[in-house]
Design an enzyme around this catalytic site. Structure first.
Site, PDB file in Angstrom:
ATOM      1  N   GLU A  51       0.831  -1.305  -0.031  1.00 54.61           N
ATOM      2  CA  GLU A  51       0.118   0.098  -0.034  1.00 54.61           C
ATOM      3  C   GLU A  51       0.970   1.319   0.076  1.00 54.61           C
ATOM      4  O   GLU A  51       2.128   0.953   0.328  1.00 54.61           O
ATOM      5  CB  GLU A  51      -0.847   0.023   1.229  1.00 54.61           C
ATOM      6  CG  GLU A  51      -0.057   0.100   2.507  1.00 54.61           C
ATOM      7  CD  GLU A  51      -0.832   0.863   3.690  1.00 54.61           C
ATOM      8  OE1 GLU A  51      -1.314   1.881   3.564  1.00 54.61           O
ATOM      9  OE2 GLU A  51      -0.753   0.406   4.589  1.00 54.61           O
ATOM     10  N   LYS A  61      -5.263  10.710   0.744  1.00 56.36           N
ATOM     11  CA  LYS A  61      -5.484   9.601   1.456  1.00 56.36           C
ATOM     12  C   LYS A  61      -6.839   8.858   0.767  1.00 56.36           C
ATOM     13  O   LYS A  61      -7.827   9.324   1.517  1.00 56.36           O
ATOM     14  CB  LYS A  61      -5.110   9.668   2.998  1.00 56.36           C
ATOM     15  CG  LYS A  61      -5.474   8.237   3.873  1.00 56.36           C
ATOM     16  CD  LYS A  61      -5.592   8.681   5.200  1.00 56.36           C
ATOM     17  CE  LYS A  61      -6.304   7.258   5.984  1.00 56.36           C
ATOM     18  NZ  LYS A  61      -6.368   7.722   7.514  1.00 56.36           N
ATOM     19  N   VAL A 117      -5.451   0.470   3.036  1.00 58.49           N
ATOM     20  CA  VAL A 117      -5.469  -0.986   2.737  1.00 58.49           C
ATOM     21  C   VAL A 117      -6.840  -1.345   1.868  1.00 58.49           C
ATOM     22  O   VAL A 117      -6.570  -2.122   1.054  1.00 58.49           O
ATOM     23  CB  VAL A 117      -5.650  -1.531   4.246  1.00 58.49           C
ATOM     24  CG1 VAL A 117      -5.780  -3.070   3.950  1.00 58.49           C
ATOM     25  CG2 VAL A 117      -4.229  -1.528   4.915  1.00 58.49           C
ATOM     26  N   ASP A 119     -16.154   5.860  14.602  1.00 61.73           N
ATOM     27  CA  ASP A 119     -15.098   5.727  13.856  1.00 61.73           C
ATOM     28  C   ASP A 119     -14.489   4.305  13.514  1.00 61.73           C
ATOM     29  O   ASP A 119     -13.802   3.861  14.598  1.00 61.73           O
ATOM     30  CB  ASP A 119     -13.953   6.642  14.233  1.00 61.73           C
ATOM     31  CG  ASP A 119     -12.685   6.729  13.350  1.00 61.73           C
ATOM     32  OD1 ASP A 119     -12.755   6.228  12.200  1.00 61.73           O
ATOM     33  OD2 ASP A 119     -11.787   7.654  13.576  1.00 61.73           O
ATOM     34  N   SER A 143     -12.706   1.851  10.586  1.00 58.11           N
ATOM     35  CA  SER A 143     -12.154   2.159   9.308  1.00 58.11           C
ATOM     36  C   SER A 143     -12.668   1.283   8.162  1.00 58.11           C
ATOM     37  O   SER A 143     -13.298   0.161   8.308  1.00 58.11           O
ATOM     38  CB  SER A 143     -10.566   1.739   9.488  1.00 58.11           C
ATOM     39  OG  SER A 143     -10.154   1.509   8.019  1.00 58.11           O
ATOM     40  N   ALA A 144     -12.865   1.804   7.045  1.00 55.09           N
ATOM     41  CA  ALA A 144     -13.362   1.279   6.021  1.00 55.09           C
ATOM     42  C   ALA A 144     -12.381  -0.119   5.569  1.00 55.09           C
ATOM     43  O   ALA A 144     -12.892  -0.889   4.762  1.00 55.09           O
ATOM     44  CB  ALA A 144     -13.467   2.024   4.565  1.00 55.09           C
ATOM     45  N   ASP A 145     -11.248  -0.089   6.004  1.00 53.59           N
ATOM     46  CA  ASP A 145     -10.442  -1.488   5.742  1.00 53.59           C
ATOM     47  C   ASP A 145     -11.289  -2.506   6.256  1.00 53.59           C
ATOM     48  O   ASP A 145     -11.023  -3.745   5.536  1.00 53.59           O
ATOM     49  CB  ASP A 145      -9.088  -1.471   6.572  1.00 53.59           C
ATOM     50  CG  ASP A 145      -8.065  -0.126   6.193  1.00 53.59           C
ATOM     51  OD1 ASP A 145      -8.354   0.543   4.958  1.00 53.59           O
ATOM     52  OD2 ASP A 145      -7.177  -0.097   6.766  1.00 53.59           O
ATOM     53  N   LYS A 198      -3.176  -2.220  16.093  1.00 54.80           N
ATOM     54  CA  LYS A 198      -2.244  -1.036  16.914  1.00 54.80           C
ATOM     55  C   LYS A 198      -3.177  -0.840  18.026  1.00 54.80           C
ATOM     56  O   LYS A 198      -4.174  -0.656  18.097  1.00 54.80           O
ATOM     57  CB  LYS A 198      -2.116   0.113  16.079  1.00 54.80           C
ATOM     58  CG  LYS A 198      -0.884   0.315  15.848  1.00 54.80           C
ATOM     59  CD  LYS A 198      -0.532   1.589  14.990  1.00 54.80           C
ATOM     60  CE  LYS A 198      -1.057   1.972  13.737  1.00 54.80           C
ATOM     61  NZ  LYS A 198      -2.017   1.123  13.018  1.00 54.80           N
TER      62      LYS A 198
END
Ligand code: PSU
Ligand code: MN
Length: 308
Positions: free
Chosen positions: A30, A91, A111, A143, A145-147, A164
């Site tokens: 990525e 991004k 990602v 919140d 992530s769309a990952d 993380k």
């Protein structure tokens, strides 16, 4: 989508194209990690050495990005340097990919976006540092992530160093389970926590070698499950940061973020940057080491998967 009907705004690097045509192993990489995850020139050095490490393993690296509105699958050395140095790169994730392309912008692919583009070209294996996840306070700030949803619908295998500690890791695992994403600990029983090898959470599945992972991927294909796989690969022991130390940096960064109204896609880059500053660069050194370690495992999986 076959190669012949890829969109007109996609450029595939010659080495990558040859590898696709010969069904030779490829590892996708990525680029948000380059444009937003690390400072220059460390980002350029990291990106080049990760590619070199994959090539040394006789696997073709394909760093994915958008440059001047064109999707690049595999970058030249100059393109890689250009991307590492560009100011104001976007991004992009699934939601804003078409925006970057139609407006002729330059962007790091997250990602999620990297998975979509890799899949378009038939690239199945992808290495990164860390995936996006469920952020702390998600029950109020939403919140997520769309990952995670991308992993739920795009069948690319992602090698990362776990989740993380800037994230709500238990909630991240729950969402992955809801999305039907297998989370496989590589030679570990606990979910690795990025800067540290272990966490107090059990990893749902465990595998001890890359040929088991390759067999698993083949069975998934036969089942036509069409969703992603997450391989959670612990950081090498010598590069770990003790969890109490990293925890104090994360807490400080998190408090600063809450005071300064940072939200949306700025959250992850802000936290990474502050942790880098607070740790006087040690977080970055560990981050680079774990990306290399993930690239190596991804290259091994790719080699096993494409063995003739
Ligand atoms: N984690 C890192 N470094 C990174 C990212 C995550 O340690 O650079 C990047 C990846 O590209 C990931 C993205 O896909 O952040 C997730 O961003 P968000 O949380 O806004 O979805
Ligand atoms: Mn987010």
């Amino acid at each position: 989508m076959t190669l012949s009907n890829l969109p007109s705004f996609v450029d595939i690097h010659e080495d990558v194209l040859n590898a696709i045509e010969q069904s030779a192993p490829i590892v996708a990489l990525e680029s948000t990690i380059i444009t937003h995850g690390m400072p220059f020139p460390d980002n350029a050095e990291m990106a080049a050495s990760v590619e070199a490490l994959i090539r040394d393993y006789e696997v073709v690296p394909a760093t994915i990005a958008v440059i001047d509105g064109r999707i690049k699958i595999g970058l030249t050395h100059n393109e890689l340097l250009q991307l590492a140095n560009v100011k104001n790169a976007l991004k992009i994730s699934r939601a804003d990919m078409a925006f970057a392309i139609s407006q002729g912008k330059t962007a790091g692919t997250t990602v999620a976006a990297t998975m979509i583009i890799a899949r378009m070209a038939g690239i199945r294996i992808f290495a990164t540092g860390g995936i996006g996840g469920v952020h702390k306070g998600a029950e109020t700030n939403f919140d997520i992530s769309a990952d995670l949803t991308e992993l739920g619908k795009t069948d690319v295998l992602v090698v990362a160093a776990g989740a993380k500690a800037i994230l709500d890791v238990p909630k991240t695992l729950e969402v992955l389970e809801t999305q039907g994403v297998p989370v496989i600990g590589y030679q570990t029983n606990t979910l690795p926590a990025f800067w540290t090898r272990e966490s107090n959470l059990d990893v749902p599945l465990r595998m001890n070698n890359t040929s088991q992972i390759s067999d698993f991927l083949k069975v998934r294909d036969e089942l036509h499950l069409n969703s992603g796989i997450l391989i959670a690969n612990p950081i090498p022991k010598k590069d770990e940061i003790p969890s109490e130390i990293i925890k104090s940096y994360i807490e400080t960064a998190q408090e600063e973020m809450e005071k300064s109204n940072i939200s949306g896609k700025d959250v992850t880059p802000f936290l990474l940057k502050r942790i880098f500053e607070l740790s006087k660069g040690t977080s970055l050194k560990s981050n680079i080491a774990l990306v290399k370690n993930n690239a190596l495992i991804a290259a091994k999986i790719a080699k096993d998967f494409y063995k003739k």
